[in-house]
Design a protein around this motif. Sequence first.
Motif, PDB file in Angstrom:
ATOM      1  N   MET A  84       0.635  -1.510   0.387  1.00  0.00           N
ATOM      2  CA  MET A  84       0.278  -0.015  -0.303  1.00  0.00           C
ATOM      3  C   MET A  84       0.975   1.212   0.125  1.00  0.00           C
ATOM      4  N   SER A  85       1.929   1.056   0.532  1.00  0.00           N
ATOM      5  CA  SER A  85       2.652   2.303   0.935  1.00  0.00           C
ATOM      6  C   SER A  85       3.651   2.846  -0.058  1.00  0.00           C
ATOM      7  N   CYS A  86       3.704   1.430  -1.221  1.00  0.00           N
ATOM      8  CA  CYS A  86       4.634   1.858  -2.611  1.00  0.00           C
ATOM      9  C   CYS A  86       3.896   2.183  -3.629  1.00  0.00           C
ATOM     10  N   TYR A  87       2.193   1.395  -3.455  1.00  0.00           N
ATOM     11  CA  TYR A  87       1.771   2.026  -4.341  1.00  0.00           C
ATOM     12  C   TYR A  87       1.155   4.179  -3.784  1.00  0.00           C
ATOM     13  N   VAL A  91       1.702   6.684  -7.007  1.00  0.00           N
ATOM     14  CA  VAL A  91       0.434   7.764  -7.447  1.00  0.00           C
ATOM     15  C   VAL A  91       1.197   8.518  -7.048  1.00  0.00           C
ATOM     16  N   ALA A  92       0.722   9.024  -6.053  1.00  0.00           N
ATOM     17  CA  ALA A  92       2.044  10.181  -5.556  1.00  0.00           C
ATOM     18  C   ALA A  92       2.912  10.969  -6.818  1.00  0.00           C
ATOM     19  N   ILE A  93       3.726  10.418  -7.135  1.00  0.00           N
ATOM     20  CA  ILE A  93       4.784  10.189  -7.946  1.00  0.00           C
ATOM     21  C   ILE A  93       4.236  10.740  -9.300  1.00  0.00           C
ATOM     22  N   GLN A  94       2.877   9.625  -9.891  1.00  0.00           N
ATOM     23  CA  GLN A  94       2.127   9.944 -11.471  1.00  0.00           C
ATOM     24  C   GLN A  94       1.433  10.853 -11.205  1.00  0.00           C
ATOM     25  N   ILE A 100      -0.834  17.068 -11.832  1.00  0.00           N
ATOM     26  CA  ILE A 100      -2.009  16.594 -10.498  1.00  0.00           C
ATOM     27  C   ILE A 100      -1.338  16.924  -9.309  1.00  0.00           C
ATOM     28  N   LYS A 101      -2.048  18.567  -8.744  1.00  0.00           N
ATOM     29  CA  LYS A 101      -1.613  18.916  -7.115  1.00  0.00           C
ATOM     30  C   LYS A 101      -2.519  17.905  -5.968  1.00  0.00           C
ATOM     31  N   LEU A 102      -2.897  17.282  -5.608  1.00  0.00           N
ATOM     32  CA  LEU A 102      -3.415  16.216  -4.808  1.00  0.00           C
ATOM     33  C   LEU A 102      -4.039  16.945  -3.953  1.00  0.00           C
ATOM     34  N   VAL A 143      -4.922   7.616 -13.582  1.00  0.00           N
ATOM     35  CA  VAL A 143      -2.930   8.360 -12.788  1.00  0.00           C
ATOM     36  C   VAL A 143      -2.890   6.653 -11.935  1.00  0.00           C
ATOM     37  N   LEU A 144      -4.265   6.012 -12.230  1.00  0.00           N
ATOM     38  CA  LEU A 144      -4.577   5.330 -10.289  1.00  0.00           C
ATOM     39  C   LEU A 144      -3.306   3.755 -11.985  1.00  0.00           C
ATOM     40  N   LYS A 145      -4.158   3.919 -12.848  1.00  0.00           N
ATOM     41  CA  LYS A 145      -3.603   2.683 -14.342  1.00  0.00           C
ATOM     42  C   LYS A 145      -2.476   2.387 -14.027  1.00  0.00           C
TER      43      LYS A 145
END
Length: 169
Positions: A84-87, A91-94, A100-102, A143-145
């Motif tokens: 989960m932390s890697c994913y 996601v933040a990197i992609q 895209i600023k989340l 981004v998730l894909k």
Amino acid sequence: MSERINNIDMDKLSNTDEKIRKNGGHFTAEKHIAGEFHFDGSPMFTAELKSEMATFTMGADEPGVLGGMGIQPTPLNYLMMGVMSCYASTVAIQAAKKGIKLGKLKFTGHLYYDIGPVVEDLDFPIIKALNIDVEADMDIKEVLKLSEKACPALYAIRNPIQTEIKQIK
């Protein structure tokens, strides 16, 4: 000062990207961890994990249903945390690479497994499924894909990895 998007240092990411491009798309790395099983008390297993800046001693126990102490997180807790932390970072990197600023990015993991084959010599699959729910403040399905493809931990659990286990002493 470097621009940070989604807590990602864009200058460092750009430098890494440049090294990858110069090396034909590759940037190889290795991780090595040494640990020990303890025959008394909790934690049952400890290992030293190192980051670029610090060293951490992590402990794990098996749950009571497997005869463990159940005090420390289980190995599967660490598996889920790692994935989960890697994913999440991926996601933040992609998203950052796309500008895209989340403002919100939360993850909930659900692991479904069967303890039967751990205790008995059975040929049932042990891990049934891992589901990850993602909450964000905007639509990031694309981004998730991309992140599913780029995340090393997801790659590791979805693809067979050459594994060698040998006794050295």
